[in-house]
Design an enzyme around this catalytic site. Structure first.
Site, PDB file in Angstrom:
ATOM      1  N   ASP A   1       0.836  -0.987  -0.078  1.00 45.94           N
ATOM      2  CA  ASP A   1       0.159  -0.110  -0.039  1.00 45.94           C
ATOM      3  C   ASP A   1       0.818   1.435  -0.119  1.00 45.94           C
ATOM      4  O   ASP A   1       0.524   1.951  -0.132  1.00 45.94           O
ATOM      5  CB  ASP A   1      -1.021  -0.358   1.459  1.00 45.94           C
ATOM      6  CG  ASP A   1      -0.356   0.044   2.588  1.00 45.94           C
ATOM      7  OD1 ASP A   1       1.008  -0.103   2.986  1.00 45.94           O
ATOM      8  OD2 ASP A   1      -1.128  -0.320   3.528  1.00 45.94           O
ATOM      9  N   THR A   2       1.906   0.900   0.055  1.00 44.20           N
ATOM     10  CA  THR A   2       3.065   2.553  -0.616  1.00 44.20           C
ATOM     11  C   THR A   2       2.697   2.623  -1.404  1.00 44.20           C
ATOM     12  O   THR A   2       2.829   4.289  -1.746  1.00 44.20           O
ATOM     13  CB  THR A   2       4.813   1.273  -0.662  1.00 44.20           C
ATOM     14  OG1 THR A   2       4.874   0.532  -1.134  1.00 44.20           O
ATOM     15  CG2 THR A   2       5.037   1.487   1.135  1.00 44.20           C
TER      16      THR A   2
ATOM     17  N   ASP B   1      -0.911  -6.192   0.043  1.00 45.87           N
ATOM     18  CA  ASP B   1      -1.498  -5.367   1.345  1.00 45.87           C
ATOM     19  C   ASP B   1      -2.391  -6.139   1.615  1.00 45.87           C
ATOM     20  O   ASP B   1      -3.647  -5.030   0.222  1.00 45.87           O
ATOM     21  CB  ASP B   1      -0.521  -4.160   1.443  1.00 45.87           C
ATOM     22  CG  ASP B   1       0.443  -4.283   1.881  1.00 45.87           C
ATOM     23  OD1 ASP B   1       0.922  -5.055   2.118  1.00 45.87           O
ATOM     24  OD2 ASP B   1       1.774  -3.107   2.179  1.00 45.87           O
TER      25      ASP B   1
ATOM     26  N   LYS C   1      -1.248  -9.510   3.157  1.00 44.46           N
ATOM     27  CA  LYS C   1      -0.268  -8.945   4.598  1.00 44.46           C
ATOM     28  C   LYS C   1      -1.283  -8.068   5.441  1.00 44.46           C
ATOM     29  O   LYS C   1      -1.715  -6.686   4.769  1.00 44.46           O
ATOM     30  CB  LYS C   1       1.191  -8.676   4.328  1.00 44.46           C
ATOM     31  CG  LYS C   1       1.839  -7.887   4.664  1.00 44.46           C
ATOM     32  CD  LYS C   1       3.527  -7.584   5.227  1.00 44.46           C
ATOM     33  CE  LYS C   1       3.427  -6.085   3.506  1.00 44.46           C
ATOM     34  NZ  LYS C   1       3.503  -5.042   4.654  1.00 44.46           N
TER      35      LYS C   1
ATOM     36  N   GLU D   1      -1.489  -5.380   8.844  1.00 48.85           N
ATOM     37  CA  GLU D   1      -0.467  -4.663   9.779  1.00 48.85           C
ATOM     38  C   GLU D   1      -1.085  -5.002  11.377  1.00 48.85           C
ATOM     39  O   GLU D   1      -2.536  -5.052  11.350  1.00 48.85           O
ATOM     40  CB  GLU D   1      -0.339  -3.150   9.553  1.00 48.85           C
ATOM     41  CG  GLU D   1       0.373  -3.155   8.371  1.00 48.85           C
ATOM     42  CD  GLU D   1       0.569  -1.479   8.199  1.00 48.85           C
ATOM     43  OE1 GLU D   1       0.209  -0.420   8.876  1.00 48.85           O
ATOM     44  OE2 GLU D   1       0.852  -1.287   6.837  1.00 48.85           O
TER      45      GLU D   1
ATOM     46  N   GLU E   1       9.560  -4.244  10.264  1.00 48.56           N
ATOM     47  CA  GLU E   1       9.539  -3.021  10.299  1.00 48.56           C
ATOM     48  C   GLU E   1      10.558  -2.120  10.781  1.00 48.56           C
ATOM     49  O   GLU E   1       9.922  -1.547  11.584  1.00 48.56           O
ATOM     50  CB  GLU E   1       8.193  -2.070   9.183  1.00 48.56           C
ATOM     51  CG  GLU E   1       8.805  -0.724   8.379  1.00 48.56           C
ATOM     52  CD  GLU E   1       7.608   0.127   7.790  1.00 48.56           C
ATOM     53  OE1 GLU E   1       6.911  -0.273   7.250  1.00 48.56           O
ATOM     54  OE2 GLU E   1       8.316   0.888   7.418  1.00 48.56           O
TER      55      GLU E   1
HETATM   56  O1  KIV Z   1       3.476  -1.256   1.225  1.00 52.79           O
HETATM   57  C1  KIV Z   1       4.286  -1.340   1.612  1.00 52.79           C
HETATM   58  O2  KIV Z   1       5.233  -1.572  -0.158  1.00 52.79           O
HETATM   59  C2  KIV Z   1       5.461  -2.131   2.603  1.00 52.79           C
HETATM   60  C3  KIV Z   1       6.850  -2.720   2.913  1.00 52.79           C
HETATM   61  C4  KIV Z   1       7.412  -1.016   3.080  1.00 52.79           C
HETATM   62  C5  KIV Z   1       7.058  -3.474   3.381  1.00 52.79           C
HETATM   63  O3  KIV Z   1       4.332  -2.808   3.160  1.00 52.79           O
HETATM   64 NA    NA Z   2       2.124  -2.019   3.652  1.00 59.04          NA
END
Ligand code: KIV
Ligand code: NA
Length: 268
Positions: free
Chosen positions: A45-46, A84, A112, A114, A181
């Site tokens: 989600d970056t 994510d 994934k 959080e 992280e």
């Molecule tokens: O969203 C993302 O890119 C991430 C990484 C920084 C691990 O969760």
């Molecule tokens: Na992320």
């Protein structure tokens, strides 16, 4: 080349072979990264910050993740694909199931999420329903407003133990991978030793089972002009993106990345 599966990734941990992972958001880069030997592609989600220009990951929607996951899937060669779950798309087990269903049908092989212990029931339900889960602990950017900024986590004995316990509980609930992280290198090591599933680090030192970086960061691209301490620019001295991606894979596999200068110490 055979397709990378969770079985391969578990064996790599057991054999002490480092796992190389990068974020990826589109088909062309998926093809480049996968053929360069990147084991896992993360549709992170970056993308909200990197592609959309937001200042956090909170505005990212499930539709955004589905779109980019489908794109990565089409370009991927053999890498394992993780997507994510965006902010507020897994606030109950039911919601996590329906959100993950969409990501898996778009081409993800794992999702994934959080957080820590409070997600154990969700992790259990997802795993029971055929969705492998990676638990993301340490600095969890979706909680930036609770954490009070993007800051190193797990400093001090008590906080460190909390994160080790979170990793253990998430894996007991069924998590097949842990991502950690921005924690001291010593804690990255301790978490990797505490669980039998692969532990992937970003800003978590050299002793995790694998490494992940944001693709644009490691190619030297930045909207803000500054990169976090744990980033290395792999375009330095390279003639092509393919060469930069290969040098990242080589550096992770041989253990030359991350170096001490990319890692956090126990004390600030
Ligand atoms: O969203 C993302 O890119 C991430 C990484 C920084 C691990 O969760
Ligand atoms: Na992320």
């Amino acid at each position: 080349m055979t397709n990378i599966t969770l079985t391969h990734l578990r064996k790599m941990k057991q054999a002490g072979e480092k796992i190389a992972m990068l974020t990826c958001y589109d088909a062309t880069f998926a093809y480049e990264a996968s053929t360069a030997g990147v084991d896992m592609l993360l549709i992170g989600d970056t993308l909200g910050m990197i592609l959309q220009g937001h200042d956090s990951t909170l505005p990212v929607t499930l539709d955004d993740l589905v779109y980019h996951t489908a794109s990565v899937k089409r370009g991927n060669a053999t890498s394992f694909i993780i997507a994510d779950l965006p902010f507020m798309t897994y606030s109950s087990a039911e919601q996590a199931l329906s959100s993950s269903g969409r990501l898996m049908q778009a081409g993800a092989q794992m999702v994934k999420l959080e957080g820590g212990e409070w997600l154990c029931e969700t992790v259990h339900q997802l795993t029971r329903n055929g969705v492998p889960v990676c638990g993301h602990i340490g600095l969890t950017p979706q909680s930036v407003n609770v954490l009070g900024g993007f800051r190193v986590q797990g400093r001090g004995k008590e906080q460190a133990q909390e994160l080790i316990d979170a990793a253990i509980k998430l894996t007991q609930a069924g998590a097949a991978m842990i991502l950690v992280e921005a924690v001291p290198a010593s804690l990255g090591k301790a978490i990797s030793e505490a669980v039998s599933v692969p532990v992937i680090g970003i800003g978590a030192g050299a002793d995790t089972d694998g490494q992940v970086l944001v693709l644009h960061d490691m190619l030297g691209l930045s909207l803000t002009g500054r990169a976090p301490k744990f980033v290395r620019n792999f375009m330095d001295g390279q003639q092509s993106i393919q060469a930069a991606l290969r040098s990242y894979v080589a550096a992770v596999k041989e253990g030359s990345f991350p170096a001490k200068e990319h890692s956090y110490a126990e004390q600030a």
